[in-house]
Design an enzyme around this catalytic site. Structure first.
Site, PDB file in Angstrom:
ATOM      1  N   HIS A  29       0.920  -1.295   0.098  1.00 22.62           N
ATOM      2  CA  HIS A  29       0.024  -0.142  -0.065  1.00 22.62           C
ATOM      3  C   HIS A  29       0.674   1.172   0.152  1.00 22.62           C
ATOM      4  CE1 HIS A  29      -2.389  -3.322   1.459  1.00 22.62           C
ATOM      5  NE2 HIS A  29      -3.477  -2.604   1.388  1.00 22.62           N
ATOM      6  N   HIS A 265      -4.130   3.180  -3.247  1.00 26.30           N
ATOM      7  CA  HIS A 265      -4.326   2.557  -1.905  1.00 26.30           C
ATOM      8  C   HIS A 265      -3.661   1.389  -1.928  1.00 26.30           C
ATOM      9  CE1 HIS A 265      -6.135   1.513   1.624  1.00 26.30           C
ATOM     10  NE2 HIS A 265      -6.596   0.060   0.956  1.00 26.30           N
ATOM     11  N   GLU A 429     -18.031  -4.947  23.888  1.00 23.23           N
ATOM     12  CA  GLU A 429     -17.557  -6.075  24.021  1.00 23.23           C
ATOM     13  C   GLU A 429     -16.012  -6.024  23.013  1.00 23.23           C
ATOM     14  OE1 GLU A 429     -20.638  -6.095  23.004  1.00 23.23           O
ATOM     15  OE2 GLU A 429     -21.554  -6.952  24.763  1.00 23.23           O
ATOM     16  N   HIS A 491     -28.988 -16.478  23.435  1.00 23.99           N
ATOM     17  CA  HIS A 491     -28.149 -16.236  24.584  1.00 23.99           C
ATOM     18  C   HIS A 491     -27.494 -17.667  25.149  1.00 23.99           C
ATOM     19  CE1 HIS A 491     -29.863 -12.236  24.558  1.00 23.99           C
ATOM     20  NE2 HIS A 491     -29.194 -11.901  25.862  1.00 23.99           N
TER      21      HIS A 491
END
Lengths: 691, 691
Positions: A29, A265, A429, A491
């Site tokens: 890159h 890029h 999380e 869950h």
């Protein structure tokens, strides 16, 4: 050569080392190294506190290249500022087999690299963890006249980083915590892999970061060194808020046919375009990997300043040691990852108990005892402390001294400021995972992150990086099966256990009772070369009577025989976690029926697989082909342990909402069913045998 | 009873149905139903366009309870407004085995539920997908005078939802796309599971949503029905921006000892507190599950209005059909999930080619052909179209008509507005996953989401939900192994293949060449009862000569013999994906050495496992115990197919940065090594055999 000319020469040296490395590899890159070289140059030569001769200096500033794809930029900076490891040859071997210059920075491979990055957004979360680490160590160890810890965490981020959810979570957390020594340079070149950001990304990033409570500045021209310096000065002066400096740049700066486009890029510029770029920026076409002596001499001033700075710090630390020898020892011990002597001498032993306790609850007791003797143990959960039982009592909450929370509810410590060891990550999380990694990268911590096992999915990309970088992170996942019950399939983890075992370098431990849980924490703290996952129950499980069954530290070997006195078993019953009590119960019933069963607790596939073939055969004798595994997770992979004649009691569909005991029963996790499956495996129907 | 009294009676009816359900189950979340009942009441009785008698009406408004833990609130609303499925008995059986009222809403179980929610933030992403769906269908099918599609997507979200990264990504995307008919009611009760949000969450949410380009309103009192109505009116009137209405509430409203605290969040109030709450809000203590006739009658007006509204729509659609019968047929076909007749008649066949093409590239050709005949196929990537090759040529970009992007670069379609079928998700994998799920929930789409296989980790929670809810979503993951090469371990998937196979209800397909890739897309489009994952190579793989080898549609059975003419094999070589060419090559070498090898392509464990034992034995005859699997992923689970005497050529450590061919070679993925492993398995060293 005047100062400005020297600056330009130096910046172009960075640029073309990177461009030549990408071109030689024919992969990489080039766009961001070309546009971000000026800001990186200013940061690395005028601000960054580091001593290239000692990359492990604990009070160095941390630099995280969150945009890991711009690795060639980082390698160029490391080489030019004199990091011994980063030779010119390494740059020439960019992206080649066994070089120290892989496609994205790898900290476990290249030691002067602070963090393994590449997956976007992760570096932002790592940096938040590092800044938490610095703030905590400063609060705990600094004393009037002694600033043993006083460093910044800098990030270089890209548009892609700033789009990722993990970044959003991390930035919100950093703003809440008021991490004033975190400074992000956001290289806003408005071009990503597939085009300009106008296609996908038109939000007002500055306003967003202000909404998080950050100090936001803009630099309208990425080549304006003075403006970059001014912004860095202002960012450093603001000690109450993290800072982001949005630097407008042009991707692939200087490449006449590709600058400003996505074509700059992620692919080499190509031989012709490299030629043109060098011509346009006044750089000699040959040789490649050119480092003009004036530039090199200028970069090497960093080494001199770094050596002086570290020497001053060393003198201060020596004086500190005279006054605070215990603290100095503790600091050194923490950064050497040596556990305190006798740290586990008073961990709880759990008496036999048929009713038992949840392993998350046993974990809590062990954790509290450990926290008292191991100050480097810090951590928190994703807003689940009252359920994961991971809040460290009496160790305070990590919070901004300027924004003490009201502390009126739940599990809060109050008024410890940054000296608190409980980090409230919020319902974030993924940022938790990346920040825990950042604490390890920083050094001086054994951090943990906790949530429900099913939500390990939310942070999986961070967990994977902990394994790639071999970080000493501890993941604590509770509510580990369909026994969660009423909350239902969303869950109830089914495949998470297998999915975590699938990660190389990871050790997964699913202890079977309270005493195995104690040993599991011991293994977790002792592990030095990679992450470890603890998988714990929500529901009670019996505490085995260790006068009857083998000692719980058999867990250290991954699997062990609970009833070794049964030397001629007809069948082997293997259980993990909450299912150990089922196989133990089944063995009792079978014995009454005259069937000799061996009972094996197998808390960790990885540890058992690392044992010798002899030990493995002693636990699972090849001659005993009737083997039944019992685990409330997927069956995949159990074939390895039960063999071709074995049977697997598992969960190969999603869970259900009902009281946990009902779900377990309906899914076949009862002593009766284990007995029935065992008898069937032996070709004995239950009726035949009991008659 | 005046209007205001009837409102209060109705709101309390919702509240206490929920409270009683939680209390009876002795499990659940009473806090949010108590505080959010007023806004839910206003929305469901005054705004939501729905006909409880027909939950499948395609132009109904969609309602997503992103805060799935407040399921009792949703079940109460469904019952009271007359959804036949949601009987009072179901409410009484809240969270019990095989009830339609599980702990969190499950759309595949309870048909009047729009989306399976619970894992926080997902519902926000689902709703963005639904709103994309509505905008697209309206742009494609509405005609002057005919608004066949004209509905809103409403979300009820909680503090936890608004903290999650997936939410941040989804909200940024929705703002960029200007999804004006998306309206979020954010129940800001400032309390989460472990305490008040002051502990973790102090950002300015309103300013953040403004930074995304949303219309932001505040309602300072969650019990102020008029204010809620005014805000909903203003939100509906703003067709150019998605709306969020931040409603300040008090969690557990009315529960005297628990309101405003985290104790009201996730546990039943308890018998005494329920008693007190009922007393405080003037509700009879007995009986539980009380539905006063006045309230019920009032709620049932929704049914009348809904029936009238749907009837009006039906008449309009009949008139539409007269003018635009093709479009009307197409709409019906799409919502019935019937593929167009002959949709796959002109999919490309790929000629034998030793050099071959990457399966991502073959996929592109198949996708382009499919897109032409299957208008419901829409999708996009996480900013990786030039690499995943998933951009649908000539089908336009989905973009806000008010913000056409400049279209100057990359793969952009330009000026299609919402009629475009290429959705540019940006570097937002998790939101992509949730939005793709939302498109399926909406109906009328076969959507796909694409990224690199390694980044499936970023969106795993959304993928899991596609499997739980059995959504017809297609996940396209390219760059599927260490052959990715230079980008290194952070970009090289190792465990992702296994981790995806671990998800119940998921079918993972890793086609071995271009023609298998064609068949894989056929299977993907034909699948109706769950998600499917396509795993594709970055690198070229040979296109097998199907005059020599068995037809590629053997893929449909999960595994098939490529060389069935070899009826007495000594060994079976099993390959998947790019490794099929290795086993094919090895078979050729072995044949020259006099070894008879069967070659099996096994693109899908799941499809093969679903075949009959007879078919399985015909592919893998039990008598042939020498079996070698070759797959550039984890070994775990392969024991099932190679058996106890087999061997597994796999990758059980992280990858490395170097040219892809070098990495493959260093990791043992060469024809030579496959031959050597095969000979070793047969007890023949290579030397012995070739001498």
């Amino acid at each position: 050569m005047n100062e400005s000319e020297l600056d330009q020469l130096s910046i172009n040296t960075i640029r073309f080392l990177a461009v030549d490395a990408v071109q030689k590899a024919n992969s990489g890159h080039p766009g961001m190294p070309l546009d971000a070289a000026p800001m990186a140059y200013v940061l690395w030569t005028r601000y960054l506190k580091h001593n290239p001769a000692d990359p492990s200096w604990i009070d160095r500033d941390r630099f995280v290249l969150s945009a890991g794809h711009a690795s060639a930029l980082l390698y160029s900076l490391l080489h030019l500022t004199g990091y011994e490891e980063m030779t010119l040859e390494q740059l020439e071997r960019f992206r080649q087999w066994q070089s120290l210059t892989p496609g994205h920075p790898e900290s476990h491979l290249t030691h002067c690299i602070e963090a393994t990055t590449g997956p976007l957004g992760q570096g932002m979360g790592n940096a938040v963890g590092m800044a938490i680490g610095e703030a905590h160590l400063a609060a705990r160890y600094n004393r009037p006249g002694f600033t043993v810890f006083d460093h910044y965490t800098y990030v270089l981020a890209s548009d892609g980083d700033v789009m990722e959810g993990v970044q959003a979570e991390a930035a919100s957390l950093a703003g809440h915590l008021g991490l004033g020594k975190l400074i992000v340079l956001y290289d806003s070149n408005r071009v990503t892999l597939s085009g300009t950001t106008s296609i996908t990304f038109t939000e007002d990033v500055a306003a967003r970061y202000e909404s998080y409570g950050w100090h936001v500045q803009r630099v309208s021209d990425g080549n304006d060194l003075a403006a970059i310096s001014r912004a860095l000065d202002a960012a450093r002066d603001d000690k109450e808020r993290p800072s982001i400096i949005i630097v407008q740049t042009v991707i692939g700066y200087g490449a006449p046919d590709k600058e400003g486009t996505f074509e700059a890029h992620g692919n080499p510029l190509g031989v012709d375009e490299v030629k043109k770029t060098k011509a346009d920026l006044g750089w000699p076409e040959q040789p490649p990997f050119l480092t003009p002596p004036e530039a090199l001499a200028h970069f090497h001033e960093v080494m001199e300043r770094g050596a002086i700075a570290q020497e001053a710090w060393r003198r201060q630390f020596a004086a500190y040691r005279e006054q605070f020898s215990d603290l100095a020892d503790e600091i050194e011990r923490r950064f050497a990852y040596r556990l305190p002597a006798g740290w586990d001498a008073s961990l709880p032993e759990f008496p036999a108990d048929a009713k038992g306790i949840a392993t998350r609850k046993a974990s809590e007791a062990v954790l509290q005892a450990t926290a008292k003797t191991v100050p480097e143990l810090v951590g928190g959960s994703g807003d689940l402390d009252p359920s994961t039982f991971t809040w460290l009592k009496g160790q305070g909450d990590f919070e901004s001294p300027l924004r003490p929370h009201d502390g009126a509810q739940g599990v809060v410590g109050g008024d410890w400021g940054y000296a608190g060891r409980n980090i409230h990550f919020g319902v974030r999380e993924h940022a938790m995972g990346a920040a825990v990694n950042g604490l390890v990268y920083h050094g001086g911590f054994i951090p943990f992150g906790a949530t429900f096992l099913v939500f390990s999915d939310y942070m999986r990309a961070a967990i994977r990086l902990s394994a790639i970088a071999r970080l000493r992170a501890i993941w604590v996942f509770t509510h580990d099966s369909i026994a969660v019950g009423e909350d239902g399939p969303t869950h109830e983890p089914i495949e998470q256990l297998l999915a975590l075992r699938a990660i190389p370098n990871m050790i997964v431990l699913r202890p079977g009772d309270a005493n195995e849980t104690r040993c599991a924490w011991q293994v977790a703290l002792e592990r030095t070369d990679g992450p470890l996952t603890l998988v714990l129950t929500r529901q009670n499980v019996p505490t085995l009577d260790r006068r009857v069954y083998a000692p719980a530290d058999g867990l250290r070997r991954g699997a062990y025989v609970l009833n070794p006195e049964e030397t001629q078993p007809q069948i082997i019953l293997i259980g993990t976690g909450s299912e150990v009590s089922l196989v133990v119960g089944a063995e009792r019933v079978l014995r009454q029926q005259g069937v000799r069963a061996r009972v094996v607790s197998m808390p960790s596939w990885e540890l058992f697989a690392a044992e010798s073939a002899e030990y493995q055969a002693s636990v699972l004798p090849p001659a005993v082909s009737a083997r039944l595994s019992v685990e409330a997770g997927r069956s995949i992979g159990w074939e390895r342990w039960v063999g071709p004649s074995g049977d697997i009691l598992s969960v190969d569909r999603f869970g259900a909402s009902a009281p946990g005991g009902v779900v377990m029963k309906e899914y076949g996790f009862t002593v009766e069913n284990v007995v029935a499956r065992a008898l069937a495996l032996l070709g004995l129907s239950k009726e035949e045998k009991t008659s």
